[in-house]
Design an enzyme around this catalytic site. Structure first.
Site, PDB file in Angstrom:
ATOM      1  CB  ILE A  64      -0.990   0.107   1.170  1.00  0.00           C
ATOM      2  CG1 ILE A  64      -1.722  -1.224   1.318  1.00  0.00           C
ATOM      3  CG2 ILE A  64      -2.029   1.187   1.068  1.00  0.00           C
ATOM      4  CD1 ILE A  64      -2.889  -1.339   2.563  1.00  0.00           C
ATOM      5  N   PRO A  65       1.611   1.413  -1.215  1.00  0.00           N
ATOM      6  CG  PRO A  65       2.278   1.651  -3.329  1.00  0.00           C
ATOM      7  CD  PRO A  65       1.440   0.792  -2.353  1.00  0.00           C
ATOM      8  CG  HIS A  66       0.691   5.192   2.475  1.00  0.00           C
ATOM      9  ND1 HIS A  66       1.255   3.909   2.699  1.00  0.00           N
ATOM     10  CD2 HIS A  66       1.152   5.991   3.704  1.00  0.00           C
ATOM     11  CE1 HIS A  66       1.863   3.821   3.898  1.00  0.00           C
ATOM     12  NE2 HIS A  66       1.714   5.039   4.553  1.00  0.00           N
ATOM     13  CB  ALA A  67       3.005   9.736  -0.151  1.00  0.00           C
ATOM     14  CG  LEU A 102      -4.579   6.778   0.497  1.00  0.00           C
ATOM     15  CD1 LEU A 102      -5.731   6.941  -0.347  1.00  0.00           C
ATOM     16  CD2 LEU A 102      -4.663   6.138   1.836  1.00  0.00           C
TER      17      LEU A 102
END
Length: 149
Positions: A64-67, A102
Site C-alpha cells: 500500500i504505497p501512500h503519501a 493512496l
C-alpha cells in the site's frame, strides 16, 4: 469517508507488468499524474521518500504505497494487480502482486483510510477474489462493499 467516495471501476488496473519496485512506483506515479493533472516527478518523489522510511509492503503479497502530495485536493486511490509478483521489500519478504496506491492532500490525514484498506486486505477471501477477478468491475465491487473509513 467511504472507499466508494475515492474509487471507481477506472481506479482498478489488472495485469500490469513491472520488473521492479522502482519501475512500478514510476508507472503508478505516471498513471496518477495523468488522472490528477500533477507532475509524475512530484508523486514519485513523495512515494520514494515514504518508502525510505520503510517498505509499504504489508505482507501476503500486498503493498500500500501512500503519501501526501502537494496539489492533491482529495484522496486518490488506485488498485493494481500485477501480472507477475515483484520484490517489494515487504515485511514478510514475499513478492507483491496487489498494490493499492493512496495519495492524499498534504493537510489531510490518511491514517483512517490506510487502516480501513489494511483491514479489508487482511481478508483471505477478498484477496483471493482480487487475484482471481477477471474484470476491474469485479475488484471494484469487492472493495466498495464496505463501511466508512
Amino acid at each position: 469517508m467511504k472507499i466508494s467516495e475515492i474509487i471507481s471501476p477506472e481506479s482498478v488496473r489488472l495485469d500490469l507488468t513491472s520488473s521492479s519496485k522502482t519501475s512500478l512506483l514510476q508507472a503508478i506515479s505516471e498513471i496518477a499524474a495523468t488522472e490528477l493533472g500533477i507532475g509524475a516527478s512530484e508523486i514519485l518523489l513523495a512515494l520514494t521518500n515514504r518508502e525510505k522510511l520503510g517498505s509499504t509492503g504489508i505482507g501476503q503479497g500486498i503493498a500500500i504505497p501512500h503519501a501526501p502530495v502537494p496539489g492533491v485536493e482529495r484522496p486518490f486511490f488506485l488498485i493494481i494487480r500485477l501480472k507477475k509478483p515483484i520484490d517489494f521489500e515487504a515485511v514478510d519478504d514475499a513478492p507483491v502482486d496487489i498494490v493499492c496506491l493512496l495519495l492524499t492532500p498534504v493537510q489531510g490525514s490518511q491514517l483512517n483510510m490506510l487502516a480501513h484498506l489494511a483491514r479489508k486486505l487482511r481478508s483471505p477471501e477478498i484477496v483471493g477474489a482480487i487475484r482471481s477477478s477477471s474484470s476491474p468491475e469485479e475488484v471494484y465491487s469487492l472493495l466498495v462493499d464496505d463501511g466508512a473509513m
